[in-house]
Design an enzyme around this catalytic site. Structure first.
Site, PDB file in Angstrom:
ATOM      1  N   LYS A 126       0.864  -1.189   0.000  1.00 25.87           N
ATOM      2  CA  LYS A 126       0.000   0.000   0.000  1.00 25.87           C
ATOM      3  C   LYS A 126       0.892   1.227   0.000  1.00 25.87           C
ATOM      4  O   LYS A 126       2.033   1.167   0.461  1.00 25.87           O
ATOM      5  CB  LYS A 126      -0.876   0.003   1.259  1.00 25.87           C
ATOM      6  N   ASP A 166      -6.855   4.559  -4.890  1.00 26.27           N
ATOM      7  CA  ASP A 166      -7.507   4.443  -3.577  1.00 26.27           C
ATOM      8  C   ASP A 166      -8.134   5.816  -3.332  1.00 26.27           C
ATOM      9  O   ASP A 166      -8.258   6.617  -4.274  1.00 26.27           O
ATOM     10  CB  ASP A 166      -6.494   4.069  -2.476  1.00 26.27           C
TER      11      ASP A 166
HETATM   12  P1  NDP Z   1     -13.053   7.940  -3.015  1.00 24.44           P
HETATM   13  O1  NDP Z   1     -11.995   8.947  -2.746  1.00 24.44           O
HETATM   14  O2  NDP Z   1     -13.585   7.776  -4.393  1.00 24.44           O
HETATM   15  O3  NDP Z   1     -14.327   8.224  -2.071  1.00 24.44           O
HETATM   16  C1  NDP Z   1     -14.201   8.260  -0.687  1.00 24.44           C
HETATM   17  C2  NDP Z   1     -15.536   8.686  -0.114  1.00 24.44           C
HETATM   18  O4  NDP Z   1     -15.455   8.658   1.308  1.00 24.44           O
HETATM   19  C3  NDP Z   1     -15.911  10.117  -0.479  1.00 24.44           C
HETATM   20  O5  NDP Z   1     -17.322  10.231  -0.477  1.00 24.44           O
HETATM   21  C4  NDP Z   1     -15.313  10.915   0.677  1.00 24.44           C
HETATM   22  O6  NDP Z   1     -15.937  12.173   0.893  1.00 24.44           O
HETATM   23  C5  NDP Z   1     -15.563   9.990   1.842  1.00 24.44           C
HETATM   24  N1  NDP Z   1     -14.529  10.170   2.873  1.00 24.44           N
HETATM   25  C6  NDP Z   1     -13.178  10.065   2.705  1.00 24.44           C
HETATM   26  N2  NDP Z   1     -12.543  10.323   3.862  1.00 24.44           N
HETATM   27  C7  NDP Z   1     -13.509  10.591   4.752  1.00 24.44           C
HETATM   28  C8  NDP Z   1     -13.501  10.927   6.120  1.00 24.44           C
HETATM   29  N3  NDP Z   1     -12.344  11.040   6.804  1.00 24.44           N
HETATM   30  N4  NDP Z   1     -14.698  11.120   6.738  1.00 24.44           N
HETATM   31  C9  NDP Z   1     -15.867  10.988   6.048  1.00 24.44           C
HETATM   32  N5  NDP Z   1     -15.938  10.691   4.742  1.00 24.44           N
HETATM   33  C10 NDP Z   1     -14.783  10.489   4.119  1.00 24.44           C
HETATM   34  O7  NDP Z   1     -12.497   6.557  -2.447  1.00 24.44           O
HETATM   35  P2  NDP Z   1     -12.970   5.085  -2.756  1.00 24.44           P
HETATM   36  O8  NDP Z   1     -14.446   5.050  -2.939  1.00 24.44           O
HETATM   37  O9  NDP Z   1     -12.086   4.528  -3.793  1.00 24.44           O
HETATM   38  O10 NDP Z   1     -12.584   4.349  -1.394  1.00 24.44           O
HETATM   39  C11 NDP Z   1     -13.476   4.276  -0.277  1.00 24.44           C
HETATM   40  C12 NDP Z   1     -12.988   3.203   0.676  1.00 24.44           C
HETATM   41  O11 NDP Z   1     -12.957   1.941  -0.003  1.00 24.44           O
HETATM   42  C13 NDP Z   1     -11.579   3.397   1.253  1.00 24.44           C
HETATM   43  O12 NDP Z   1     -11.542   2.832   2.551  1.00 24.44           O
HETATM   44  C14 NDP Z   1     -10.725   2.551   0.302  1.00 24.44           C
HETATM   45  O13 NDP Z   1      -9.512   2.161   0.919  1.00 24.44           O
HETATM   46  C15 NDP Z   1     -11.659   1.369   0.090  1.00 24.44           C
HETATM   47  N6  NDP Z   1     -11.388   0.568  -1.102  1.00 24.44           N
HETATM   48  C16 NDP Z   1     -11.415   1.125  -2.344  1.00 24.44           C
HETATM   49  C17 NDP Z   1     -11.201   0.341  -3.463  1.00 24.44           C
HETATM   50  C18 NDP Z   1     -11.328   0.878  -4.834  1.00 24.44           C
HETATM   51  O14 NDP Z   1     -11.258   0.079  -5.793  1.00 24.44           O
HETATM   52  N7  NDP Z   1     -11.563   2.146  -5.037  1.00 24.44           N
HETATM   53  C19 NDP Z   1     -10.865  -1.092  -3.327  1.00 24.44           C
HETATM   54  C20 NDP Z   1     -10.964  -1.595  -1.977  1.00 24.44           C
HETATM   55  C21 NDP Z   1     -11.170  -0.767  -0.920  1.00 24.44           C
HETATM   56  P3  NDP Z   1     -15.265  13.494   0.279  1.00 24.44           P
HETATM   57  O15 NDP Z   1     -15.546  13.461  -1.186  1.00 24.44           O
HETATM   58  O16 NDP Z   1     -15.965  14.607   0.982  1.00 24.44           O
HETATM   59  O17 NDP Z   1     -13.812  13.422   0.627  1.00 24.44           O
END
Ligand code: NDP
Length: 444
Positions: A126, A166
């Site tokens: 990571k 990510d």
């Molecule tokens: P994105 O950046 O596309 O989206 C993240 C979402 O979570 C946004 O809506 C964001 O809001 C919100 N968010 C982020 N940080 C916070 C916080 N501290 N408090 C509240 N809301 C928060 O990321 P992903 O959708 O790709 O990833 C989401 C999760 O899934 C993570 O844990 C990632 O590690 C996991 N994951 C992702 C994969 C992938 O293929 N994308 C694969 C496996 C796991 P805002 O826009 O306001 O920041």
């Protein structure tokens, strides 16, 4: 003192101020206790657990970049190459101000087991940086990504370490990083996944984590006598995972009534309008207030609150530790039957235990969100073959992988007399393959 307890203490002592890493190690090792105890002498002699919790290599570097006003900024960046027993390191790059070494280590550690569960030959890693892409111009994003890759390119490669997206690293960032890698190294290879379709990306990679989450959730519900069709679902987050989780849940006949971002959340009693959500988040990169403004059936609320809505299924898809004990109590009181983690470690240990004790089916992130990395591995295969598969081919393989993951962890839980404990099942199934490969490869 048992071997498991010794190693947990050692991790806390040797990795000060890394609470998320301690939490991840504790959660995994606690659930492996029965498996470790069965073979304690051999594992202890080989220091197998000490090797498992210590990354093979940790890279820390600075990323200097120039903003649009000519001001120089410096960010901290990380790549943790945790374990390569079953394949090249594989895991995403997180760009978020909260990123530090402890968070990257927790994610890298979880990634080892997740990647193992996919059944594909990928090790765990990571990386990321405390750079905040929000509010930056395209040129600033490119400046950061190029500087970041200038250093990272020395340590990665299609057969050694293959990063992906990510939080904060989407198609745009991957594009800039891939361009810089190719320019510096002079090779056109599948060194990153999540690439655009015009330069080696895989169809269905964008959808994979959210779709995979629903394939596994559907199977878990089915094997426990429920049908996803007609269920009310709450989702947190509104990023890549959340958007495609909402879409697939709706395709399977469920009604999703919430999404959130880091400032607030939306309750849409008519069901989330995915096209509008995509427009707001993927195209305009705007806040959810814009979704609510365009949709009469939606209410916008500041802060947290998704878990207070009555639902059958809850899918945390935003970030770590976003579902706390109080939220778990509210979900149980409201009759929730299943929680499946789209994000990595979104549920605190106390909340997980409460949900499990109260009969809620609980699918941990390392299994439930493995569709993303599994499809990344399919992207690697296509790059090596110099071929592209159709959307249906990739989606079909993804579905098979997710259904198999569920059955593997279900069977592992049953084998160790913890039927229905999918957290233990996932850790056990993921661990056994890695431990076997590490043992076979000697003390390295
Ligand atoms: P994105 O950046 O596309 O989206 C993240 C979402 O979570 C946004 O809506 C964001 O809001 C919100 N968010 C982020 N940080 C916070 C916080 N501290 N408090 C509240 N809301 C928060 O990321 P992903 O959708 O790709 O990833 C989401 C999760 O899934 C993570 O844990 C990632 O590690 C996991 N994951 C992702 C994969 C992938 O293929 N994308 C694969 C496996 C796991 P805002 O826009 O306001 O920041």
């Amino acid at each position: 003192m048992s071997y498991v307890d010794e190693v947990i203490d050692l991790v806390v002592e040797k990795n000060p101020a890394q609470p998320e890493f301690h939490q991840a190690v504790k959660e995994v090792l606690e659930s492996l206790r029965v498996v470790i105890e069965e073979n304690e002498e051999a594992y202890r002699k080989d220091a197998l657990l000490e090797r498992l919790v210590t990354p093979e290599r940790q890279l820390l570097f600075r990323v200097p970049w120039v903003d649009d006003n000519g001001q120089v900024h410096v960010n901290n960046a990380f790549r943790v190459q945790f374990n390569s027993a079953i394949g090249p390191y594989k895991g995403g790059l997180r760009l978020h101000p909260s990123v530090n070494l402890g968070i990257i280590k927790f994610l890298g550690f979880e990634q080892i087991f997740k990647n193992s569960l996919t059944g594909l030959p990928i090790g765990g890693g990571k990386g990321g940086s405390d750079f905040d892409p929000k509010g930056k111009s395209d040129r600033e994003i490119m400046a950061f990504c190029q500087s970041f890759m200038t250093e990272l390119s020395k340590y990665i490669g299609a057969d050694t370490d293959v990063p992906a997206g990510d939080i904060g690293t989407g198609a745009r960032e991957i594009g800039y990083m891939f361009g810089q890698y190719k320019r510096i190294r002079g090779v056109y290879e599948g060194v990153l996944t999540g690439k655009g379709l015009s330069y080696g990306g895989s169809l269905a990679r964008t959808e994979a984590t959210g779709y995979g989450l629903l394939y596994l959730t559907e199977e878990m519900l089915k094997c426990n006598g429920h049908d996803i069709k007609g269920k009310t679902v709450v989702v947190s987050g509104s990023g890549n995972v959340a958007i495609y989780a909402v879409q697939k849940a709706q395709q399977l006949g469920a009604k999703v009534v919430t999404v959130s971002d880091s400032t607030g959340w939306v309750y849409d009693k008519e069901g989330i309008d995915v096209a509008l959500l995509k427009e707001v988040k993927e195209v305009k990169r705007a806040r959810l207030t814009e979704y609510a403004a365009a949709r009469p059936s939606a209410e916008y609320h500041e802060g947290r609150g998704v878990w207070s809505i009555k639902c059958d299924v809850a899918l945390p898809c935003a970030t770590q530790n976003e579902l706390h004990l109080d939220d778990a109590k509210e979900l149980v009181a409201n009759g929730c039957i299943a929680v499946a983690e789209g994000a990595n470690m979104p549920t605190t240990i106390e909340a997980t235990e409460y949900l499990q004790k109260n009969g809620v089916l609980f699918a941990p992130g390392k299994a439930a969100n493995a569709g993303g990395v599994a499809t990344s591995a399919l992207e690697m295969s296509q790059n090596s073959e110099r071929l592209s598969w159709t959307f249906e081919e990739v989606d079909g393989k993804l579905k098979n992988i997710m259904v198999n993951i569920f059955h593997n962890l279900d069977e592992a839980a049953k084998k160790y007399h913890m039927e229905g404990n999918y957290v233990a099942g996932a850790n056990i199934a993921g661990f056994l393959k890695v431990a076997d490969a590490m043992t076979a490869q000697g003390i390295v």
